[in-house]
Design a protein around this motif. Structure first.
Motif, PDB file in Angstrom:
ATOM      1  N   VAL A  98      16.991  -5.500   8.931  1.00  0.00           N
ATOM      2  CA  VAL A  98      16.637  -6.254   7.725  1.00  0.00           C
ATOM      3  C   VAL A  98      17.232  -5.549   6.509  1.00  0.00           C
ATOM      4  CG1 VAL A  98      14.743  -7.108   6.311  1.00  0.00           C
ATOM      5  CG2 VAL A  98      14.510  -7.081   8.805  1.00  0.00           C
ATOM      6  N   LYS A  99      17.869  -6.319   5.658  1.00  0.00           N
ATOM      7  CA  LYS A  99      18.482  -5.742   4.462  1.00  0.00           C
ATOM      8  C   LYS A  99      17.404  -5.370   3.450  1.00  0.00           C
ATOM      9  CE  LYS A  99      22.743  -8.425   4.980  1.00  0.00           C
ATOM     10  NZ  LYS A  99      23.621  -9.476   4.385  1.00  0.00           N
ATOM     11  N   GLY A 100      17.467  -4.133   2.979  1.00  0.00           N
ATOM     12  CA  GLY A 100      16.496  -3.687   1.995  1.00  0.00           C
ATOM     13  C   GLY A 100      15.666  -2.522   2.493  1.00  0.00           C
ATOM     14  N   PRO A 101      14.712  -2.043   1.698  1.00  0.00           N
ATOM     15  CA  PRO A 101      13.886  -0.889   2.065  1.00  0.00           C
ATOM     16  C   PRO A 101      12.764  -1.268   3.015  1.00  0.00           C
ATOM     17  CG  PRO A 101      13.206  -1.715  -0.069  1.00  0.00           C
ATOM     18  CD  PRO A 101      14.378  -2.567   0.360  1.00  0.00           C
ATOM     19  N   GLY A 102      11.869  -0.328   3.272  1.00  0.00           N
ATOM     20  CA  GLY A 102      10.704  -0.605   4.104  1.00  0.00           C
ATOM     21  C   GLY A 102       9.706  -1.484   3.382  1.00  0.00           C
ATOM     22  N   ILE A 103       8.790  -2.102   4.125  1.00  0.00           N
ATOM     23  CA  ILE A 103       7.863  -3.062   3.514  1.00  0.00           C
ATOM     24  C   ILE A 103       6.906  -2.398   2.532  1.00  0.00           C
ATOM     25  CG2 ILE A 103       7.997  -4.677   5.453  1.00  0.00           C
ATOM     26  CD1 ILE A 103       5.310  -3.621   6.421  1.00  0.00           C
ATOM     27  N   SER A 104       6.691  -1.098   2.673  1.00  0.00           N
ATOM     28  CA  SER A 104       5.780  -0.414   1.741  1.00  0.00           C
ATOM     29  C   SER A 104       6.338  -0.413   0.322  1.00  0.00           C
ATOM     30  CB  SER A 104       5.535   1.029   2.200  1.00  0.00           C
ATOM     31  OG  SER A 104       6.748   1.761   2.252  1.00  0.00           O
ATOM     32  N   LYS A 105       7.642  -0.603   0.161  1.00  0.00           N
ATOM     33  CA  LYS A 105       8.265  -0.613  -1.174  1.00  0.00           C
ATOM     34  C   LYS A 105       8.070  -1.955  -1.875  1.00  0.00           C
ATOM     35  CE  LYS A 105      10.088   3.498  -0.595  1.00  0.00           C
ATOM     36  NZ  LYS A 105       9.713   3.771   0.816  1.00  0.00           N
ATOM     37  N   PHE A 106       7.502  -2.951  -1.169  1.00  0.00           N
ATOM     38  CA  PHE A 106       7.297  -4.271  -1.756  1.00  0.00           C
ATOM     39  C   PHE A 106       5.888  -4.439  -2.327  1.00  0.00           C
ATOM     40  CE2 PHE A 106      10.966  -4.953   0.878  1.00  0.00           C
ATOM     41  CZ  PHE A 106      11.716  -5.930   0.223  1.00  0.00           C
ATOM     42  N   VAL A 107       5.209  -3.335  -2.506  1.00  0.00           N
ATOM     43  CA  VAL A 107       3.817  -3.420  -2.925  1.00  0.00           C
ATOM     44  C   VAL A 107       3.667  -4.084  -4.294  1.00  0.00           C
ATOM     45  CG1 VAL A 107       3.825  -1.091  -3.968  1.00  0.00           C
ATOM     46  CG2 VAL A 107       1.681  -2.083  -3.124  1.00  0.00           C
ATOM     47  N   GLN A 108       4.666  -3.946  -5.154  1.00  0.00           N
ATOM     48  CA  GLN A 108       4.606  -4.584  -6.474  1.00  0.00           C
ATOM     49  C   GLN A 108       5.395  -5.891  -6.528  1.00  0.00           C
ATOM     50  OE1 GLN A 108       2.551  -3.466  -8.660  1.00  0.00           O
ATOM     51  NE2 GLN A 108       2.082  -1.568  -7.535  1.00  0.00           N
ATOM     52  N   GLU A 154      -5.887   1.470   0.369  1.00  0.00           N
ATOM     53  CA  GLU A 154      -6.065   0.584   1.512  1.00  0.00           C
ATOM     54  C   GLU A 154      -5.930  -0.870   1.092  1.00  0.00           C
ATOM     55  OE1 GLU A 154      -9.226  -0.069   5.194  1.00  0.00           O
ATOM     56  OE2 GLU A 154      -9.344   1.711   3.912  1.00  0.00           O
ATOM     57  N   GLU A 155      -6.351  -1.165  -0.128  1.00  0.00           N
ATOM     58  CA  GLU A 155      -6.249  -2.546  -0.632  1.00  0.00           C
ATOM     59  C   GLU A 155      -4.794  -2.983  -0.754  1.00  0.00           C
ATOM     60  OE1 GLU A 155      -7.425  -5.148  -4.625  1.00  0.00           O
ATOM     61  OE2 GLU A 155      -8.210  -3.106  -4.354  1.00  0.00           O
ATOM     62  N   LEU A 156      -3.946  -2.105  -1.293  1.00  0.00           N
ATOM     63  CA  LEU A 156      -2.530  -2.452  -1.441  1.00  0.00           C
ATOM     64  C   LEU A 156      -1.861  -2.603  -0.075  1.00  0.00           C
ATOM     65  CD1 LEU A 156      -1.438  -0.148  -4.423  1.00  0.00           C
ATOM     66  CD2 LEU A 156      -1.847  -2.619  -4.462  1.00  0.00           C
ATOM     67  N   ALA A 157      -2.209  -1.733   0.862  1.00  0.00           N
ATOM     68  CA  ALA A 157      -1.626  -1.820   2.207  1.00  0.00           C
ATOM     69  C   ALA A 157      -2.010  -3.135   2.875  1.00  0.00           C
ATOM     70  CB  ALA A 157      -2.082  -0.638   3.053  1.00  0.00           C
ATOM     71  N   ASP A 158      -3.288  -3.526   2.750  1.00  0.00           N
ATOM     72  CA  ASP A 158      -3.739  -4.796   3.329  1.00  0.00           C
ATOM     73  C   ASP A 158      -3.049  -5.982   2.670  1.00  0.00           C
ATOM     74  OD1 ASP A 158      -5.416  -3.488   5.054  1.00  0.00           O
ATOM     75  OD2 ASP A 158      -7.203  -3.717   3.802  1.00  0.00           O
ATOM     76  N   ARG A 159      -2.797  -5.864   1.376  1.00  0.00           N
ATOM     77  CA  ARG A 159      -2.126  -6.939   0.644  1.00  0.00           C
ATOM     78  C   ARG A 159      -0.714  -7.171   1.184  1.00  0.00           C
ATOM     79  NH1 ARG A 159      -0.653  -6.462  -5.758  1.00  0.00           N
ATOM     80  NH2 ARG A 159       0.341  -8.509  -6.036  1.00  0.00           N
ATOM     81  N   VAL A 160      -0.003  -6.082   1.423  1.00  0.00           N
ATOM     82  CA  VAL A 160       1.347  -6.190   1.971  1.00  0.00           C
ATOM     83  C   VAL A 160       1.311  -6.809   3.372  1.00  0.00           C
ATOM     84  CG1 VAL A 160       3.338  -4.869   2.800  1.00  0.00           C
ATOM     85  CG2 VAL A 160       2.298  -4.299   0.601  1.00  0.00           C
ATOM     86  N   LEU A 161       0.401  -6.336   4.219  1.00  0.00           N
ATOM     87  CA  LEU A 161       0.318  -6.853   5.587  1.00  0.00           C
ATOM     88  C   LEU A 161      -0.078  -8.324   5.614  1.00  0.00           C
ATOM     89  CD1 LEU A 161      -1.332  -3.935   7.611  1.00  0.00           C
ATOM     90  CD2 LEU A 161       1.050  -4.657   7.613  1.00  0.00           C
ATOM     91  N   ASP A 162      -0.950  -8.730   4.697  1.00  0.00           N
ATOM     92  CA  ASP A 162      -1.363 -10.141   4.645  1.00  0.00           C
ATOM     93  C   ASP A 162      -0.166 -11.048   4.371  1.00  0.00           C
ATOM     94  OD1 ASP A 162      -3.981  -9.553   5.192  1.00  0.00           O
ATOM     95  OD2 ASP A 162      -4.639  -9.588   3.096  1.00  0.00           O
ATOM     96  N   VAL A 163       0.685 -10.632   3.421  1.00  0.00           N
ATOM     97  CA  VAL A 163       1.860 -11.439   3.089  1.00  0.00           C
ATOM     98  C   VAL A 163       2.851 -11.444   4.250  1.00  0.00           C
ATOM     99  CG1 VAL A 163       3.805 -11.714   1.508  1.00  0.00           C
ATOM    100  CG2 VAL A 163       1.565 -11.014   0.624  1.00  0.00           C
ATOM    101  N   VAL A 164       3.000 -10.301   4.908  1.00  0.00           N
ATOM    102  CA  VAL A 164       3.872 -10.223   6.082  1.00  0.00           C
ATOM    103  C   VAL A 164       3.382 -11.183   7.161  1.00  0.00           C
ATOM    104  CG1 VAL A 164       4.564  -8.753   8.020  1.00  0.00           C
ATOM    105  CG2 VAL A 164       4.689  -7.864   5.684  1.00  0.00           C
TER     106      VAL A 164
END
Length: 481
Positions: A98-108, A154-164
């Protein structure tokens, strides 16, 4: 009775007896030849049908996304549907980075995650037949990058996973969920992957017996995994109690029990280790490398706290590490960094690797850029550190020596499948590694060829002898005298 009459009578009797003997022997020889030919034909048919029975056309697919700290990769696996619980049948058919960084960088910028995953998921649509889409499972496992984000929030991590999860659920596959796997799981799945692909869990079968036996090469490989944010070491210790319960795993695979040691060192992946080193040197306004391997090495050693150990033996930071045992497969960044530096050959000793690293680091930056013009400067500038860090981690962190270095095998792929945790993860979730040994395995190619040639020669010899008996009996019996 006269002398001549006696001689004629004797000759007649002898000729009669010889004729009877020949008839008797001919019948027995023909019976033996006939029986031998029947056995040879049956054997040829049996071996041929066993070895060459038609492969099932029905196949299944599985998708695993490796959401790492620096990037995400999608892997597509394939296997015959009728052999889900067999061994050596699952193989990788596609990898898409996948082009781009890891999903943790999409938190914002979580709204961009759907677009971020599109290209590789569309590639999966193309590779997997449409008729198989709905029954193809999709798994996403997030590793150290997301573990760090969860520690932060933990809230930000869950937010990213929910969108994924919402993004992946929009595709016509059987989405099974996205989760953050533990460091222990990452190490265990990597260990399962390389030993599965190397055939270390299966047993060989003798061609003359249905009773399986273990070869001398059945010792499992240890697994050394290096990512951007963490590193894992996993292996089966020999006659050693695992003193730390958190580092102990038990598996039963193909009828054999495995007591496995594993540990994941968070923040000791190559990217996080570099950040740790830079943080120690942050008192300077500008950090500029000087190409001195020895100084870099000494600076890296400061990252490993070896001042205390609550166990009989430790790696670093007070983490228990039993004595190293057997061969190790070093993959992921271990392989990619050492491959770039041309240091993956098993013929290169540890001393030679160190010397070559010193020379590489000592080259002027302008010369390096010229020699590797096709490599991005960001990555090129980190290879001296990454190579030095790998040497320091293996030698000082994990206690490999000049002698045990030869047991480290830098591995990128095994039989076309990437070495890493994703295959082991899928095998576990789809329950495709049985606890007990399958009934049998096909003959090896060499055994198959040997048997076919042997029985063909038997059949050919029988045919030649039979022809001689029928067409030239006098010649045959003359040779027999």
């Amino acid at each position: 009775m006269g002398r001549e009459e006696l001689f004629l009578t004797f000759s007649f009797s002898s000729g009669f007896q010889e004729s009877n003997v020949k008839t008797f022997c001919s019948k027995n020889i023909l019976a033996i030849l006939g029986f031998s030919s029947i056995i040879a034909v049956i054997a040829l048919l049996a071996v041929g049908l066993t070895q060459n029975k038609a492969l099932p056309e029905n196949v299944k697919y599985g998708i695993v996304l490796d959401a790492g700290s620096s990037h995400t990769s999608l892997y597509i696996y394939k296997w015959p549907a009728e052999k889900e619980n067999d061994t050596g049948v699952v193989h990788q058919v596609e990898e898409c980075r996948v082009k781009g960084p890891g999903i943790s960088k999409f938190v914002q910028k979580v709204n961009e995650i759907g677009i971020y995953l599109t290209d590789c998921m569309e590639r999966a649509r193309e590779v997997i037949p449409r008729s198989q889409h709905q029954e193809t499972p999709v798994y996403l496992g997030a590793t150290a990058g997301m573990r760090l984000l969860r520690m932060e929030s933990e809230e930000l991590a869950d937010r990213v996973l929910d969108v994924v999860e919402r993004s992946l659920s929009n595709y016509p596959f059987d989405f099974q969920g996205a989760r953050i796997i533990t460091g222990q799981e990452e190490g265990a799945y990597g260990w399962i992957t390389i030993n599965y692909l190397l055939g270390k869990f299966s047993q060989k079968t003798r061609w003359f017996s249905i009773v399986p036996y273990e070869t001398n090469n059945q010792e499992t490989f240890g697994a050394l995994d290096l990512g951007g944010a963490s590193t894992q070491v996993t292996f089966v210790p020999q006659n050693q109690t695992i003193e730390s319960p958190d580092n102990a795993l038990q598996f039963r695979l193909y009828g054999k029990d495995y007591n496995v040691y594993t540990h994941s060192f968070l923040c000791y992946g190559k990217d996080q280790a570099l950040w740790q080193k830079l943080a120690k040197d942050i008192q300077q306004f500008e950090i500029q490398g000087i190409g001195n391997y020895q100084q870099c090495h000494q600076s890296i050693l400061e990252l490993f706290n070896t001042s205390y150990c609550p166990y009989s033996q430790c790696a670093f930071n007070g983490i228990f590490l039993p004595p190293l045992q057997g061969d190790f497969g070093a993959f992921s960044a271990f392989y990619f960094v050492m491959k770039f530096l041309n240091l993956t050959s098993e013929k290169v000793s540890q001393e030679k690797v160190t010397e070559m690293m010193k020379k590489f680091c000592a080259q002027p930056w302008e010369e390096i850029k010229t020699s590797y013009a096709g490599v991005k400067e960001k990555y090129l500038s980190e290879y001296c550190f990454s190579g030095t860090y790998i040497l320091s981690l293996l030698l000082q962190g994990y206690h490999f020596t000049a002698d045990s270095w030869e047991h480290i095998h830098f591995i990128g792929k095994i039989q076309g499948s990437d070495a890493g945790w994703t295959l082991g993860y899928m095998l576990n979730l789809t329950n495709m590694i049985p606890a007990e040994q399958p009934l049998s395995t096909p003959l090896s190619h060499s055994t198959y060829v040997f048997l076919m040639v042997l029985f063909s020669l038997v059949l050919f010899t029988v045919a030649i002898i039979g022809l001689l008996i029928f067409h030239k009996p006098s010649y045959f019996w003359k040779d027999m005298v």
